[in-house]
Enzyme design. Sequence first.
Site, mmCIF file in Angstrom:
data_model
loop_
_atom_site.group_PDB
_atom_site.id
_atom_site.type_symbol
_atom_site.label_atom_id
_atom_site.label_comp_id
_atom_site.label_asym_id
_atom_site.label_seq_id
_atom_site.Cartn_x
_atom_site.Cartn_y
_atom_site.Cartn_z
ATOM 1 N N HIS A 34 49.131 40.408 -23.627
ATOM 2 C CA HIS A 34 48.010 41.332 -23.483
ATOM 3 C C HIS A 34 48.595 42.707 -23.211
ATOM 4 C CE1 HIS A 34 48.533 39.886 -19.260
ATOM 5 N NE2 HIS A 34 48.357 41.156 -19.005
ATOM 6 N N CYS A 61 46.170 34.613 -24.379
ATOM 7 C CA CYS A 61 46.369 34.090 -23.025
ATOM 8 C C CYS A 61 45.513 32.845 -22.736
ATOM 9 C CB CYS A 61 46.134 35.208 -22.014
ATOM 10 S SG CYS A 61 46.907 34.871 -20.438
ATOM 11 N N ARG A 100 55.305 31.919 -11.762
ATOM 12 C CA ARG A 100 54.410 32.403 -12.810
ATOM 13 C C ARG A 100 55.217 33.266 -13.758
ATOM 14 N NH1 ARG A 100 48.772 32.198 -12.696
ATOM 15 N NH2 ARG A 100 48.166 33.855 -14.114
#
Lengths: 248, 464
Positions: free
Chosen positions: A195, A96, A133
Amino acid sequence: MAKKLRVAHLYPKLMNIYGDRGNILCLKRRCEERGLDFELDELSVGEKLKSDHYDLIFIGGAQDVDQRRVAGDLREVKGDALREAVENGVVVLAVCGGYQLMGRYYRTAEGAELPGVGLLDMWTIHPGEADKRFIGNIVVEWNGGTLVGFENHGGRTYLGDGARPLGKVVYGFGNNGEDAGEGAARAGVFGTYLHGSLLPKNPKFADHVIQAALSRRYEGIELDEIDDRVEEAAHAAAVQLAMGRSII
Amino acid sequence: MIRRSVAVAAAKLTGGLSRRLGFGGGTALPGLVAERIDPEIVSDMAAQLGRGSVLVTGTNGKTTTARLLRGILRSSGLSPVANSAGSNMMRGIAAALAESATWTGDIRQRDRRIGVFEVDEATLPQAVSALRPRAIVFTNLFRDQLDRYGEVEYVGGIWRETIDGLDAKVTVILNADDPSLAALGRRAGLRTLFFGLEDESLAIEKLEHAADARWCSICGRELSYSAIYYGHLGHWRCEGCDTSRPGVEVGITSIETFPEALSLTVSLPNDQTAQFKLPLSGLYNAYNALAAAAAASALGATNHDIERGLRHASATFGRQERLTIEGRDVEVILAKNPAGLNEVLRTITNNGRSENIVFFLNDDIADGRDISWIWDVDFELLSGSLKNVTVSGIRAWDMALRLKYAGFDTFDRVELDTERALRKALTETPEGEPLIVVPTYTAMLDVREMLARWAGKKAFWQED
């Protein structure tokens, strides 16, 4: 003397936002179950990195504000050693926010350009807070199997000719939501947006990384099989949930 | 005016219908209907509350704090209007206001009415502009549901903006032990009231993995702590710029812990103290009581009201979450985020109640779609005491894997069906022992209903 995996965890306090601790727990557990020793050093802002000691360097995700601090430290304190380490065959796993900093630069939502360490031929642009996002479960085709996890990033990552995607997006957004690429890889350097935590639920990928890291000092090393029933069940369930929901 | 009464009537009809059809408490849908018909419904109705409103926001403890505060206000003779079922977006507040009004949209006994609303962190700006509160309580700011808010920073940012725009008459009640909340109180001319824990003997040794705000908001240096209570809450200071935890007006000077209760000594403004026993356990509940006491004090409740109110409010408290089923003492504890769950695990372990646990991990929107937070929870706290573990919920296998890492053999402990999981956990709990049920938000709704049915109790929204 037992073989040992030496790991450096960069910025564990600053870059730990999405359960990245699980990745470290996973590396440790998968070594110890096989009778391999595990050594972990946590390196914060200001602390020097040894370029020839570690087998694996891990860096996790962060909030934007922390990412700026880390970018500064990478530029001034650890960047040279990190590039040297990769030259020496050390493996890097970046997740990330950490992944974004492995590229050439990261342009933030405000338009500021954070220089990356340039280990991967890629760059990341945050189009601004008004844009969507990329948040949600993600499934990636990797090495004949799948990787599964969760992604949450505003930045769009684009790859140059010197890097290839880690895998191909089956469900989710990946690097930029356009070209179906997820993550970036070159010899010894793995970057990804996944993740969740990444490694515990993707045991084959975890072993791939461990094996690559150990190969530097133990050429031809093979990893023993271990009991992965819960890991495989968690992997399969997560893939099924992501895909099942995508049909709706 | 006509619009308002139509909106209120529609809300009431929807709520009643939803309950009768068995769709649940009808705590949000009626508000949604009312807001559609009259977008100004909340500000119109709130203006009728003679004693104004107080808002409670923060990551953890909103519901409990608001509930304790209502108890205190009630004992001082007021009649609170509240979104008591925890529906904490605008529609939940609209529903609560509609519920408290007559069919024509009038609130009766206006001079005794005060709004006590728990407000979702990201909804605060809208709630403030519609309700024009007298006071706002900020309990804490932890990492929670990152996929919804993006980042912890984002919540901190919108709170700061909200506070910057506040009228000077509004009192802001802040947890001094939370560095990021203390930073909110620095705005010039802001009317603040700080609360915090003074008893350092309850500190845990080191920062947990869940800790978020560990850097000075002014100079960026890492904070140092002389005491840490939970997560990043504690007695902090920055060696760099000499900023430190503000002094508190309302504090807990000593706590005596019992397995199922806390005995608290609370210092109040004007050198007074109140002492009472709270039939709840866990430091997080001490914080909730403290926040409620601080808010009541800011609203003008006397120390006598606070003491009596907390005693009285808390006397009926545990009832909601604890049931006796087939000779087992079943306790339901909501799991929301790492800091909260760590504190829960610590409390049940310290109290010898951690032998039988069933976890329900869901990832619906209200739970947070991202379950990676379970890797920041110290399930290792349970090793040595947990004997019977059952794992369920949509993401049961993720939880099973996390628990495997904490040393538990979970391969045969997964039961995806909620009712069967609950039944299995109950059967395997020896009679006379407690069973702890730890669900995420959406799982909790199902679990509570099932347990209430088995125990022969009323469902949660029917209780106060």
